[in-house]
Motif scaffolding. Structure first.
Motif, mmCIF file in Angstrom:
data_model
loop_
_atom_site.group_PDB
_atom_site.id
_atom_site.type_symbol
_atom_site.label_atom_id
_atom_site.label_comp_id
_atom_site.label_asym_id
_atom_site.label_seq_id
_atom_site.Cartn_x
_atom_site.Cartn_y
_atom_site.Cartn_z
ATOM 1 N N ALA A 112 -12.860 -3.969 -4.828
ATOM 2 C CA ALA A 112 -13.174 -4.392 -3.458
ATOM 3 C C ALA A 112 -14.674 -4.347 -3.199
ATOM 4 O O ALA A 112 -15.214 -5.158 -2.439
ATOM 5 N N SER A 113 -15.370 -3.396 -3.823
ATOM 6 C CA SER A 113 -16.812 -3.267 -3.615
ATOM 7 C C SER A 113 -17.617 -3.627 -4.859
ATOM 8 O O SER A 113 -18.845 -3.710 -4.791
ATOM 9 N N ASP A 130 -13.409 0.103 -8.441
ATOM 10 C CA ASP A 130 -12.912 -0.448 -7.179
ATOM 11 C C ASP A 130 -13.409 -1.882 -7.053
ATOM 12 O O ASP A 130 -14.584 -2.128 -6.764
ATOM 13 N N ASP A 162 -8.778 -1.230 -9.462
ATOM 14 C CA ASP A 162 -7.993 -1.220 -8.221
ATOM 15 C C ASP A 162 -8.407 -2.387 -7.324
ATOM 16 O O ASP A 162 -9.568 -2.822 -7.342
ATOM 17 N N GLU A 163 -7.452 -2.898 -6.544
ATOM 18 C CA GLU A 163 -7.670 -4.054 -5.652
ATOM 19 C C GLU A 163 -8.291 -5.215 -6.427
ATOM 20 O O GLU A 163 -9.273 -5.833 -5.994
ATOM 21 N N SER A 181 -14.250 -12.038 -7.349
ATOM 22 C CA SER A 181 -14.574 -13.441 -7.119
ATOM 23 C C SER A 181 -14.059 -14.288 -8.275
ATOM 24 O O SER A 181 -13.733 -13.778 -9.352
ATOM 25 N N HIS A 206 -7.466 -8.183 -6.832
ATOM 26 C CA HIS A 206 -7.461 -9.506 -6.203
ATOM 27 C C HIS A 206 -8.759 -9.790 -5.433
ATOM 28 O O HIS A 206 -9.007 -10.934 -5.044
ATOM 29 N N MET A 207 -9.601 -8.769 -5.215
ATOM 30 C CA MET A 207 -10.853 -8.949 -4.488
ATOM 31 C C MET A 207 -11.973 -9.498 -5.373
ATOM 32 O O MET A 207 -13.042 -9.834 -4.880
ATOM 33 N N THR A 230 -2.956 -4.200 -7.529
ATOM 34 C CA THR A 230 -3.215 -5.113 -6.411
ATOM 35 C C THR A 230 -2.084 -5.066 -5.389
ATOM 36 O O THR A 230 -0.929 -4.766 -5.730
ATOM 37 N N ARG A 284 0.831 -1.199 0.000
ATOM 38 C CA ARG A 284 0.000 0.000 0.000
ATOM 39 C C ARG A 284 0.872 1.258 0.000
ATOM 40 O O ARG A 284 1.981 1.285 0.532
ATOM 41 N N ASN A 286 -17.202 -6.584 -7.031
ATOM 42 C CA ASN A 286 -16.465 -7.816 -7.303
ATOM 43 C C ASN A 286 -17.334 -8.967 -7.822
ATOM 44 O O ASN A 286 -16.904 -10.118 -7.830
#
Length: 586
Positions: free
Chosen positions: A98-99, A96, A128-129, A134, A131-132, A158, A48, A101
């Motif tokens: 993360a939210s 994003d 972004d992110e 599914s 890897h979150m 990631t 990060r 996915n």
């Protein structure tokens, strides 16, 4: 009231030139833009706060710039650059993961891929992110990622590369972002402070840089916090007070107590630390880090590894000059052992105090060898002065004042310097093994008060050589395990596996361990083990060597499940127990 913007956003880089700590990666991306060799998908990996999303935005801005500079920088004047700077560009889409996915989110993304850019050449999708996502979302994204339209570029970011499916990784160019060094972070903080009109101290900026642990965004957040609490006067004291960090002065005072063997002072310093509300584990880790800084500051080749600068670095060098390097290594090992055993200890304060006492005993009255000490080559001849005497004098009668019994030959005994052995050799002493390497300087023996009053030669101590049985050897081995089972868990667990066996040489035993790591741990503590065994057996010739157990070629390493299945096969009662309580295999 003017709207306040945090430093992490206000001073976020907008050009390649302003990116901190990623020079090699920046140059690679600029070369790709200048040469027109752009891939359709990129993967930015790293911890990060190192600039992954920032780099993705700058890269997306640069490839759509209409008047790119010769250095590969965006011009910030064309319509595409202005739209990006004003956050109204339709060519850059951020998601994003993360939210968002799910499979439906990815389907919406693939629908947007089919829309070509209205202005500019490329549409850039920054996920972004990533890897979150599914597994189903990854699979839905796979075909689009592999063969997107020619005007689409994907940039995936990631912090956990290992969680991304290999099929996704194989379709991306991968860039690993490195941790930003404390020096680069401190320089950037100085630049921000100058722009904001804050006054700073180098030591304060260095503390913030170390606290950020390689993340510039974290450093800027801490910087804003300290600046707010000190009203723009960022001093070292204000920084450690605000961040609840132990002052370097505690550790310098503690090492001074170590050097003088002052147990009382070291325990008082530890009490002061606890009274200020600091956790004991934080303290012992701080001691270990302080000893590490002394080690690296002691060698000119390792000075670049120091994590401090300025006056504090000079203080480290001055204190390191008073310390013996071997003592620092042993003290670091004691701190590491304390840290490993801390969580399992029922009396955490006691284990830290015991470690401090051991370090005091280790350092007690010893400092680094001075340059005035005689080198090794001058000491060695004095250990056997009779070899340099003429042959007729070797048969001279023994002085009447000596207290040592007459040896079998006619060579006179004279006081000798400390015995110097080659590395790995064993020397029998009174209660412990005394081994020194050729590379270590040997200090001359200091005469006692009784010796100063008369010149009587010192009596040579007699080596103990009492008889003992193999059962007594095993009892002594078992007693060492029982006495050190708490402070040397790894070693004693390895020693429990078996007893030493006699070799073909008298008083020499061999012990077998399962692997080389156990042998390394044994050799590290071999001196203490030999001292204990010799005291128990009252024989200074005892020696136990170690070797790795020879493994059978057909030997199989069983898993826990295989062991349980074997137990079921051998004993039907185990199967009944499993069925009765409805147990299953993990």
């Amino acid at each position: 009231m003017e709207n306040y913007i945090v430093s992490a956003r206000k001073y976020r880089p907008s050009t390649f030139r302003s990116v901190v700590g990623q020079k090699a990666l920046v140059q690679t991306l600029k070369n790709a833009i200048i040469s027109g060799r752009l891939a359709h998908s990129y993967l930015f990996c790293g911890q990060r706060g190192v600039g992954k999303t920032t780099m993705a935005r700058i890269f997306a801005k640069a490839i759509n710039c209409e008047h790119l500079t010769a250095e590969g920088e965006p011009c910030n004047e064309c319509e595409s650059c202005r739209a990006f700077n004003e956050q109204r560009s339709m060519n850059i889409i951020e998601l994003d993961a993360a939210s968002n996915n799910s499979v439906d989110d990815i389907r919406q993304l693939t629908d947007q891929v089919m829309i070509p850019p209205a202005i500019g050449r490329y549409r850039v999708f920054i996920v972004d992110e990533v890897h979150m996502l599914s597994t189903a979302a990854f699979n839905a994204f796979l075909k689009t990622l592999e063969e997107p339209p020619h005007y689409v570029i994907f940039i995936l970011a990631t912090t956990e590369r290992q969680k991304i499916l290999p099929t996704i990784l194989s379709r991306c160019q991968k860039y690993d972002f490195q941790r930003i060094t404390p020096a680069d972070i401190a320089d950037q903080l100085k630049y921000v402070a100058d722009c904001e009109g804050y006054s700073t101290e180098p030591e304060a900026l260095n503390v913030i840089a170390q606290k950020a642990d390689g993340a510039l965004r974290d450093a800027l957040s801490i910087f804003d916090q300290v600046a707010a609490s000190s009203l723009g006067d960022i001093t070292y004291q204000a920084t450690i007070d605000n961040l609840n960090i132990l002052d370097y002065d505690y550790y310098f005072r503690l090492v001074e107590a170590f050097l003088t063997g002052n147990v009382e002072q070291s325990l008082i310093i530890f009490k002061e630390v606890r009274d200020h509300g600091f956790d004991s584990k934080v303290f012992i880790n701080g001691v270990a880090n302080h000893l590490r800084e002394l080690v690296v500051s002691k060698s000119p080749e390792l000075v670049s590894l120091m994590e401090v600068t300025g006056e504090i670095a000079e203080h480290y060098k001055q204190q390191a000059a008073q310390c013996n390097l071997s003592h620092l290594y042993a003290a670091m090992d004691l701190c590491n052992t304390c840290d490993l055993n801390y969580n399992n200890s029922t009396n955490k304060r006691f284990i830290v105090e015991l470690t401090l006492i051991k370090i005091c005993q280790l350092f007690c009255g010893n400092t680094a060898p001075q340059a005035t000490e005689p080198p090794m080559k001058k000491v060695a001849p004095t250990a056997t002065p009779q070899a340099a005497q003429p042959a007729p004098q070797q048969a001279a009668p023994r002085p009447a004042t000596t207290a040592t019994p007459q040896p079998p030959r006619a060579t006179p005994l004279t006081p000798v310097a400390p015995v110097v052995a080659k590395a790995g050799a064993t020397v029998s002493g009174l209660n412990s093994v005394s081994i020194r390497t050729i590379s270590e300087p040997v200090k001359p023996l200091q005469p006692s008060q009784a010796e100063k009053k008369n010149d009587t030669p010192i009596a040579t101590p007699q080596a103990r050589s009492e008889k003992y049985t193999e059962e007594q050897m095993q009892d002594a081995w078992r007693n060492y395990v029982l006495a050190h089972s708490k402070d040397e868990v790894i070693l004693t667990n390895a020693m429990k596996a078996g007893f030493p066996k006699p070799s073909d040489k008298p008083d020499v035993y061999e012990v077998t361990f399962d692997n080389q790591a156990q042998i390394d741990k044994y050799e590290l503590n071999q001196r203490d083990v030999m001292a204990f065994l010799r005291n128990e057996l009252k024989n200074d010739a005892v020696m136990v060597t170690a070797k790795v157990r020879a493994k059978d070629a057909n030997e199989k390493i069983w898993t826990q499940k295989e062991l349980l299945l074997d137990m079921v096969e051998r004993n039907p009662s185990v199967q009944q127990f499993i069925s009765k309580y409805k147990l299953g295999f993990a």
